[in-house]
Design a protein around this motif. Sequence first.
Motif, PDB file in Angstrom:
ATOM      1  N   ASN A  63       0.821  -1.210   0.000  1.00 22.89           N
ATOM      2  CA  ASN A  63       0.000   0.000   0.000  1.00 22.89           C
ATOM      3  C   ASN A  63       0.853   1.259   0.000  1.00 22.89           C
ATOM      4  O   ASN A  63       0.567   2.235  -0.710  1.00 22.89           O
ATOM      5  CB  ASN A  63      -0.934   0.006   1.217  1.00 22.89           C
ATOM      6  CG  ASN A  63      -2.004  -1.064   1.140  1.00 22.89           C
ATOM      7  OD1 ASN A  63      -2.346  -1.537   0.061  1.00 22.89           O
ATOM      8  ND2 ASN A  63      -2.552  -1.441   2.287  1.00 22.89           N
ATOM      9  N   GLU A  64       1.900   1.235   0.798  1.00 20.92           N
ATOM     10  CA  GLU A  64       2.770   2.402   0.916  1.00 20.92           C
ATOM     11  C   GLU A  64       3.490   2.675  -0.396  1.00 20.92           C
ATOM     12  O   GLU A  64       3.565   3.813  -0.861  1.00 20.92           O
ATOM     13  CB  GLU A  64       3.782   2.164   2.045  1.00 20.92           C
ATOM     14  CG  GLU A  64       4.530   3.404   2.484  1.00 20.92           C
ATOM     15  CD  GLU A  64       5.368   3.125   3.721  1.00 20.92           C
ATOM     16  OE1 GLU A  64       6.273   2.271   3.615  1.00 20.92           O
ATOM     17  OE2 GLU A  64       5.104   3.719   4.781  1.00 20.92           O
ATOM     18  N   HIS A 107       0.292   8.253   9.329  1.00 16.99           N
ATOM     19  CA  HIS A 107      -0.736   9.010   8.612  1.00 16.99           C
ATOM     20  C   HIS A 107      -2.134   8.415   8.766  1.00 16.99           C
ATOM     21  O   HIS A 107      -3.082   8.882   8.124  1.00 16.99           O
ATOM     22  CB  HIS A 107      -0.377   9.089   7.127  1.00 16.99           C
ATOM     23  CG  HIS A 107       0.953   9.728   6.861  1.00 16.99           C
ATOM     24  ND1 HIS A 107       1.231  11.043   7.172  1.00 16.99           N
ATOM     25  CD2 HIS A 107       2.100   9.208   6.329  1.00 16.99           C
ATOM     26  CE1 HIS A 107       2.481  11.325   6.844  1.00 16.99           C
ATOM     27  NE2 HIS A 107       3.025  10.228   6.330  1.00 16.99           N
ATOM     28  N   ALA A 108      -2.267   7.406   9.580  1.00 17.52           N
ATOM     29  CA  ALA A 108      -3.575   6.773   9.764  1.00 17.52           C
ATOM     30  C   ALA A 108      -4.436   7.565  10.738  1.00 17.52           C
ATOM     31  O   ALA A 108      -3.939   8.325  11.575  1.00 17.52           O
ATOM     32  CB  ALA A 108      -3.399   5.348  10.271  1.00 17.52           C
ATOM     33  N   LEU A 129       2.576   1.423  16.753  1.00 18.23           N
ATOM     34  CA  LEU A 129       1.739   1.448  15.557  1.00 18.23           C
ATOM     35  C   LEU A 129       1.806   2.815  14.886  1.00 18.23           C
ATOM     36  O   LEU A 129       1.846   2.902  13.645  1.00 18.23           O
ATOM     37  CB  LEU A 129       0.289   1.111  15.927  1.00 18.23           C
ATOM     38  CG  LEU A 129      -0.708   1.075  14.769  1.00 18.23           C
ATOM     39  CD1 LEU A 129      -0.338  -0.010  13.769  1.00 18.23           C
ATOM     40  CD2 LEU A 129      -2.119   0.866  15.278  1.00 18.23           C
ATOM     41  N   TYR A 130       1.826   3.872  15.687  1.00 11.65           N
ATOM     42  CA  TYR A 130       1.926   5.222  15.123  1.00 11.65           C
ATOM     43  C   TYR A 130       3.208   5.388  14.306  1.00 11.65           C
ATOM     44  O   TYR A 130       3.206   5.973  13.229  1.00 11.65           O
ATOM     45  CB  TYR A 130       1.877   6.268  16.238  1.00 11.65           C
ATOM     46  CG  TYR A 130       2.162   7.669  15.753  1.00 11.65           C
ATOM     47  CD1 TYR A 130       1.168   8.416  15.126  1.00 11.65           C
ATOM     48  CD2 TYR A 130       3.428   8.221  15.881  1.00 11.65           C
ATOM     49  CE1 TYR A 130       1.421   9.700  14.659  1.00 11.65           C
ATOM     50  CE2 TYR A 130       3.707   9.501  15.408  1.00 11.65           C
ATOM     51  CZ  TYR A 130       2.705  10.234  14.798  1.00 11.65           C
ATOM     52  OH  TYR A 130       2.961  11.489  14.317  1.00 11.65           O
ATOM     53  N   GLY A 159      -6.581   4.111   7.003  1.00  6.92           N
ATOM     54  CA  GLY A 159      -5.806   4.960   6.106  1.00  6.92           C
ATOM     55  C   GLY A 159      -4.311   4.821   6.312  1.00  6.92           C
ATOM     56  O   GLY A 159      -3.818   3.985   7.066  1.00  6.92           O
ATOM     57  N   GLY A 160      -3.568   5.669   5.602  1.00  8.81           N
ATOM     58  CA  GLY A 160      -2.114   5.550   5.615  1.00  8.81           C
ATOM     59  C   GLY A 160      -1.690   4.355   4.779  1.00  8.81           C
ATOM     60  O   GLY A 160      -2.040   4.254   3.601  1.00  8.81           O
TER      61      GLY A 160
END
Length: 635
Positions: free
Chosen positions: A494-495, A620-621, A614-615, A597-598
């Motif tokens: 995804n990234e 960007h989530a 996780l952050y 998201g992210g």
Amino acid sequence: STRHCPWKMNQLPLKSAVASPVSESTNSRVEALDNLSMDSFWLEVENIKQSAEAEQEECSLADVKTQEEGEAEAEWLQDAGLSELLGDPASDNDHAKLVLLSTLTRTQAAAVQRRLDTYSRSRRRRSKQPVRHVRDIFGGLSAQDTAVEKEESSPDPLWHNLQTSNTQRKTQDYSCTIRNPGKEELFNMDVAYSEQAAVLLKGSFLSESRKLKDGNALTRFKIPKGRLGVTRVGDLSAQDMKKIPTLALIELTALCDILGFELKRNKAAKLKTTEKRLFGVPLNTLLENDQKLLPNTKVPLLLQALLSCLEKRGLETEGILRVSGSQTRIKSLEQKLERDFYSGLFCWDEVHQNDVSGLLKRFIRELPAPLLTAEYLPAFAAVQNIPDLKQRLQALNLLILILPESNRNTLKALLEFLSKVVARENNNKMNLWNVSTVMAPNLFMHKGLPNKIPEGKEKQLAEGAADVVRMMIHYQDLLWTVSSFLVAQVRKLNESNSKRYQFCDKRIKNLLRKIHADKDKVEKNQGEPSKIVKVHASLLLKDSLEVHLNNATRVADVLRQFQKNLCQNGWNIVNTVNLLKCNNSMDCTNLLLYEVGGNIGEHCLDPDTYLLDLYHINPHAEWIIKQNPSYPRMF
């Protein structure tokens, strides 16, 4: 007693390099099963045979053929999302290919390379235009890499090492180390299974005794929770779950290569059309019809009704599933269901429970394609040949993830019911092994598949199939877990897809350089000891919650803080009914925290996930609190 199997079962052939040790190991385990009765298995086979003979005129065989060399590799590359490697060198999809290739581990990349090499050789033998080589995509070959042009005599180094190690293991005693029944072991899902197997190439594999009539003494496995928690099937969005089968197929192939197995698949069956509405109807067609009545239905309504009826009145019935109902009554019930089920006129109250269990098994057998799919049924059957229990479960876990969603959901509903049957063993006299031997013929034998049973191997394959069913029932919670390394690969896909790297010279080194540079930026951010973030609950509240994250903050802590603020601060609640229990108190288990998201679509988070970690992985989530969809409503 050994009988000739009248139906059809598939098995996966072994590579010659390791055929001897695996065969010896399998034989020793099968001998350990001699004290376990297989009478139920063969009785079930006879019942299936009689049912088929009575309706021979209605049976139509599906067209399933074993794939040939080259053809199998081409289809594998398509299913692995790499079909463009076989196409036009000027393809516009180089970005997608490179992104997927960049997420692969060394063993996974080696598996892709071998399939491309095999396909290239088969095309040249047919005097066709040579296909693109993976080196044309990667580019930048060194002097050592150039030597690979002699592909017939110089295989890639990793594959050569694996072949050498596998050959050296031909005399290895796989039973030298015996697992301690009932002991708990860790099941690592952070590192790719094929990478774990590669490390064990020079070691000895554990073997466990199969002289067990129930699951109480089977080895217990515990998934160690990392800082990011555990992800179950259903925790990821549909968009992200579509990526999992592709990655799981590549990983399964790499694992089989390491273990010395040749992963061959059947062609997909050409399903025959039928005028029936319930029995003999493809799963997807059933679900499409059911969803017109009940949107979001994931398991066929007929199967739900059959399981519900058995759970209400059949779990205590002695010999349930094993004792056959009347074939005449079962056929009559099938006709009544075809006529009255969707109208709601069918009455279950007067139906004999053994007839219902017969209908359940008939429903599974009459599916136009096997529940485990025609393509992967040989692989499921071959799991029995893997010497190590943990690696058998790794292979099963990947196979479950490869299954189409409709098959996977239906199989899970069936296994959950079978677990309930086993749990009532004291009353119904059906222990784990009894249930497994009865259900194995219904899952592994299908009228549309070719017969590949070697002479004299019927008993061994029957017991092996029953043991695979036993593992699926007993370890289903583990098998329906998405490995952390697969989730990490989905994030990377995804990234990378969102960044649209520029591939001027189409060299993999440029791609890796950019990815590693971005990774370094993330690692710098990981030095932050704390962070203040906002958690949203737009469907429940008009306000957002500010959360101070540190290294000890978990999802469960945030949900408790959310609950506390709701009760103490009198926030403006949008939907009180969904938050309050009957005693007007707040229940934290009613709520879930999602990462949205992210580098992820939507991810339901494990309560033990550490949010600062996780952050750092997905800065960007958004984090959104939602109501648990499976939580019973109180009003």
